[in-house]
Design a protein around this motif. Sequence first.
Motif, mmCIF file in Angstrom:
data_model
loop_
_atom_site.group_PDB
_atom_site.id
_atom_site.type_symbol
_atom_site.label_atom_id
_atom_site.label_comp_id
_atom_site.label_asym_id
_atom_site.label_seq_id
_atom_site.Cartn_x
_atom_site.Cartn_y
_atom_site.Cartn_z
ATOM 1 N N LEU A 33 0.612 -1.164 0.095
ATOM 2 C CA LEU A 33 0.048 -0.145 -0.098
ATOM 3 C C LEU A 33 0.899 1.183 0.028
ATOM 4 N N ALA A 34 0.938 1.832 -1.006
ATOM 5 C CA ALA A 34 1.855 3.005 -1.191
ATOM 6 C C ALA A 34 1.158 4.423 -0.799
ATOM 7 N N TYR A 35 2.016 5.389 -0.165
ATOM 8 C CA TYR A 35 1.545 6.518 0.107
ATOM 9 C C TYR A 35 0.599 6.674 1.208
ATOM 10 N N ALA A 36 0.277 5.571 2.059
ATOM 11 C CA ALA A 36 -0.457 5.596 3.163
ATOM 12 C C ALA A 36 0.272 6.409 4.463
ATOM 13 N N THR A 37 -0.376 7.302 4.995
ATOM 14 C CA THR A 37 0.014 8.037 5.856
ATOM 15 C C THR A 37 0.456 7.437 7.286
ATOM 16 N N ILE A 62 10.686 5.141 10.560
ATOM 17 C CA ILE A 62 10.568 6.598 11.268
ATOM 18 C C ILE A 62 11.682 6.732 12.222
ATOM 19 N N ALA A 63 12.670 7.731 11.773
ATOM 20 C CA ALA A 63 14.083 7.836 12.503
ATOM 21 C C ALA A 63 14.037 8.671 13.561
ATOM 22 N N GLU A 64 14.989 8.801 14.464
ATOM 23 C CA GLU A 64 15.393 9.674 15.481
ATOM 24 C C GLU A 64 13.980 9.755 16.524
ATOM 25 N N VAL A 65 13.766 8.879 17.039
ATOM 26 C CA VAL A 65 12.339 8.934 18.051
ATOM 27 C C VAL A 65 13.145 8.846 19.392
ATOM 28 N N SER A 66 12.763 9.800 20.067
ATOM 29 C CA SER A 66 12.973 9.850 21.605
ATOM 30 C C SER A 66 12.365 8.847 22.331
ATOM 31 N N ALA A 67 12.781 8.707 23.727
ATOM 32 C CA ALA A 67 12.341 7.663 24.324
ATOM 33 C C ALA A 67 10.759 8.161 24.798
ATOM 34 N N GLY A 68 10.078 6.892 25.256
ATOM 35 C CA GLY A 68 8.672 7.379 25.375
ATOM 36 C C GLY A 68 7.847 6.244 25.134
ATOM 37 N N ASN A 69 6.598 6.412 25.258
ATOM 38 C CA ASN A 69 5.291 5.681 25.108
ATOM 39 C C ASN A 69 4.564 6.100 23.686
ATOM 40 N N TYR A 70 4.387 5.089 22.682
ATOM 41 C CA TYR A 70 3.677 5.549 21.479
ATOM 42 C C TYR A 70 2.741 4.623 21.024
ATOM 43 N N ARG A 71 1.891 4.918 20.159
ATOM 44 C CA ARG A 71 1.079 4.362 19.453
ATOM 45 C C ARG A 71 1.160 4.695 17.762
ATOM 46 N N LEU A 72 1.161 3.438 16.985
ATOM 47 C CA LEU A 72 1.017 3.926 15.474
ATOM 48 C C LEU A 72 -0.177 4.108 14.757
ATOM 49 N N LYS A 73 -0.379 5.251 14.165
ATOM 50 C CA LYS A 73 -1.494 5.522 13.375
ATOM 51 C C LYS A 73 -1.460 5.320 12.114
ATOM 52 N N LEU A 74 -2.358 4.774 11.269
ATOM 53 C CA LEU A 74 -2.075 4.519 9.705
ATOM 54 C C LEU A 74 -3.548 4.968 9.241
ATOM 55 N N SER A 75 -3.521 5.682 8.284
ATOM 56 C CA SER A 75 -4.476 6.227 7.464
ATOM 57 C C SER A 75 -4.382 6.231 5.987
ATOM 58 N N SER A 76 -5.260 6.228 5.035
ATOM 59 C CA SER A 76 -5.194 6.288 3.648
ATOM 60 C C SER A 76 -6.752 6.277 3.249
ATOM 61 N N ILE A 77 -6.765 7.208 2.345
ATOM 62 C CA ILE A 77 -8.243 7.318 1.793
ATOM 63 C C ILE A 77 -8.629 6.096 0.866
ATOM 64 N N GLY A 78 -9.659 5.742 1.393
ATOM 65 C CA GLY A 78 -10.366 4.553 0.777
ATOM 66 C C GLY A 78 -10.153 3.195 1.864
ATOM 67 N N TYR A 79 -9.295 3.551 2.683
ATOM 68 C CA TYR A 79 -9.132 2.385 3.643
ATOM 69 C C TYR A 79 -9.494 2.883 5.251
ATOM 70 N N LYS A 806 -10.857 7.265 -5.353
ATOM 71 C CA LYS A 806 -10.652 8.260 -4.437
ATOM 72 C C LYS A 806 -9.250 8.220 -3.641
ATOM 73 N N GLN A 807 -8.704 7.145 -3.439
ATOM 74 C CA GLN A 807 -7.564 7.086 -3.114
ATOM 75 C C GLN A 807 -6.305 7.459 -3.690
ATOM 76 N N GLU A 808 -6.442 7.311 -5.128
ATOM 77 C CA GLU A 808 -5.466 7.903 -6.113
ATOM 78 C C GLU A 808 -5.697 9.441 -5.978
ATOM 79 N N ASN A 809 -6.909 9.812 -6.041
ATOM 80 C CA ASN A 809 -6.963 11.534 -6.159
ATOM 81 C C ASN A 809 -6.352 11.995 -4.829
ATOM 82 N N GLY A 810 -6.593 11.260 -3.718
ATOM 83 C CA GLY A 810 -5.819 11.997 -2.627
ATOM 84 C C GLY A 810 -4.648 11.998 -2.342
ATOM 85 N N LEU A 811 -3.863 11.125 -3.219
ATOM 86 C CA LEU A 811 -2.428 10.867 -3.002
ATOM 87 C C LEU A 811 -1.536 12.357 -3.005
#
Length: 821
Positions: A33-37, A62-79, A806-811
């Motif tokens: 899945l290309a160009y997903a945020t 994702i480089a240069e991440v400081s210590a801490g607690n995180y979650r990952l969020k993924l979004s893409s138009i049409g998904y 819609k996905q391609e239109n939003g890239l």
Amino acid sequence: MKTLSISLLFICLLQVVKAQVSGRVTTVNGQPLAYATVSLVKTADSSSVKSMLTTEQGSYNIAEVSAGNYRLKLSSIGYQTWFSSPFAISGSKEVKYLAVIVMKEDTRQLGEVVIRAGKPLYQQRSDGLVVNVENSVLTKGSTALQVLERSPGVAIDHRDNGIALNGKSGATVMINGKLVRMPLAQVMNLLNGTSADNIEKIELLSTPPAGYDAEGSAGIINIVMKKSKKQGTNGSYSLTGGYGMGEKGTASINLNHNTQNVNLYGSYTFQHDRTYTDLFITGSQNMPFLGGDAEVEFYTKTKRVSNNHNANLGADIKLDSKTTLSGNVSYNNIHSPTYTYSNAGYNVLPDSLIRYIGHVNGRDGIDNLISSVSMERVLKEGEKISMEGDYIHYNSDGPTVVNTSFINKHGEQVYANNSVSAQQQRGFANTTINVGVFKADYTNQLSSLLKLETGIKGTHTGSSSSSGIESFNNGIWERNMQTAANIYMKEDIGATYLSLNWQLAKGISLNTGARYEYSYTNMDNPQTGSNIVNRKLGKLFPTVLFTAKLGDRSELQLSYTKRIARPSYDDLASYFAYSDPTAVYTGNPFLKPTITNNIKLGYNYGDYSFSLLYSRDDNAIARYQLSESPNHDILFISPQNLSRQNFLTFQVNAPFKVGNWWEMTYSFVGGLRQFKENYTLNPLSKSYFGYSFNFNQLFKLPGSFSAEVSGQYNSLSYNGTTRVDGFGVINAGIKKELKNNRGSLQLAVADVLSASQIHVRYGTLTREAFDIKSHVIVNTETRRFPVIKLTYTKSFGGTGSANRSKQENGLKEERNRLKNN
């Protein structure tokens, strides 16, 4: 020094200032899945820390991440939006690699959208230039050869069936990464019978990495065909009608059926083309057959009717979550009857005038079958193995019937009993090629910084040909042994390669690799039992590709590759094909392979790209050169080796956007060219400046109309000692998108100004065989009248098409949003 260099390299690899989070994103059917945020958010308040887009391969880092607690969020138009479970980053050098994330489509219905192309027409990569032909209005109704001819740096020789890349012959043609293993003239026929509607992009690879075959001293032209990813049953069909000097017609249909685990696809294209070519020759020569010095005026016209059938059927089946089995069969049939009329005047000095009239009827038939089966197995995340086996069968049959007459100034028939000028002649040329290929590849993402690729490949080729020209004399058919051949060739090529892709630092990558190929070529004459060629060659082909991001929009590229161009079957085989009563086309069994070294420096700024390429060819192959037969009575037109060839080439691609309604792209490829040869009567060295220029203008007009104007100009160039003057053409097209998904109509005009006239000159540089000095004017069909084509295209079916659109239109919106953060 060597130890110090290795130590410094490992120090660079280990210098990671902060932690990293990386992984890969796919769709439910396993496609990247290309160009997903991808956003890294804090667990406490869901605030965004860093964001990026996935690559075309669906990966992110994702480089240069400081210590801490995180979650990952993924979004893409049409998904559907996806959140990971909370995780902690503690160490400054920690590498967090998440499992493959599968994004599910959003099943909510969306309104009608308009797809806007997110990719430019031309894209510069470290290994070459990519032409996204889907973005061109002129693609519909064109053939693959016509699209290729409009590509930057590509020159097509319609007279002698040649393809040059960046001014050099010796480019290898691939379709979907597979070598097209047939004679070059038939490769041209295949491309001319392939509908461009089915092409996604063309990769012009001047410095390919080690995973590609080392074949192709000028590089690789890889034509990538479309493959639908829509769910459900879908497809498209297209109808084209047109006229130039004869009628044109193309009909094609594509069908796809995709489920979560099975992808079935098939296509069929029929093309009919009645075309016309003529040429006019003026010159002088000393031909013993004619009695000595002669001045020549030669006119010939050729009419050809081509009927091409292309069929393709394939399947991709996911056996489980980690294993995919694929199979494909494609068949190509070409039937091309031709008629050539020739009328020549030979003024044999001092005063003997001879008139030659010739009628040649040919019937070329070609069958080509390619079958392939492959399996890909994911061993674990980032590690996979793939295996593939191919079988290729090729057969061509080209009988000709020749009726000639030589009449002197008194109206009397002369040379009637000479074997090269008998009133009735016939030619035959049959070639059969069988190829078996097996390859296995292994890929392992050793870490987020280092990727390993390696593999092996074996190819076995068996070829046989029988050709010759016979004359009807004294009531019987006689074969001139100077123009007859019966050849069997077998060739085995074994290859292994290793490639390492290193992420040295943020924005800096290095791909180093090497490919070793060993080839054995043997050619025998079955009739005499004599051996013609017995050659063994083992070579190492190193590759280095370096890329450095200099900023958000700029990138520097540096590469080195070593490549080879082995003589083709037709190059080596002593086949014979009729040209005129004094000349035949033939091969050269003593040809040596070409070894090429390339160094390339490239720079990209946004969509602008610049590159400087230096290449050195040892034993470069120049086709269609002139030489004398052993008996000094027939002109042989055959390939020869140049001693050396050096090119210094500058390339630039510059897109401009005047407004939302007008986009333009300009491309220039040119530089200093030098060669040295020793096969003519007077050997020579030559240096000159050569270039090609392409432009493309795209207009978006009211009422769902769009228009395109493109053109190219190729400057003076040399093929060996043969000079080709500069020439160019302009093409235009207009397209109308019909409402309510009723398809599109497109009108295209090839060579609007009827400028496609090619001037070829022999004997301008040095003394040629038989002291030939001639000027050849070649008029292709569009020189007489532009080719006009009208195409109707319609797509149908597909359950996920709206979401995908819609996905391609939003890239583009996603890219712009991230750049502004």
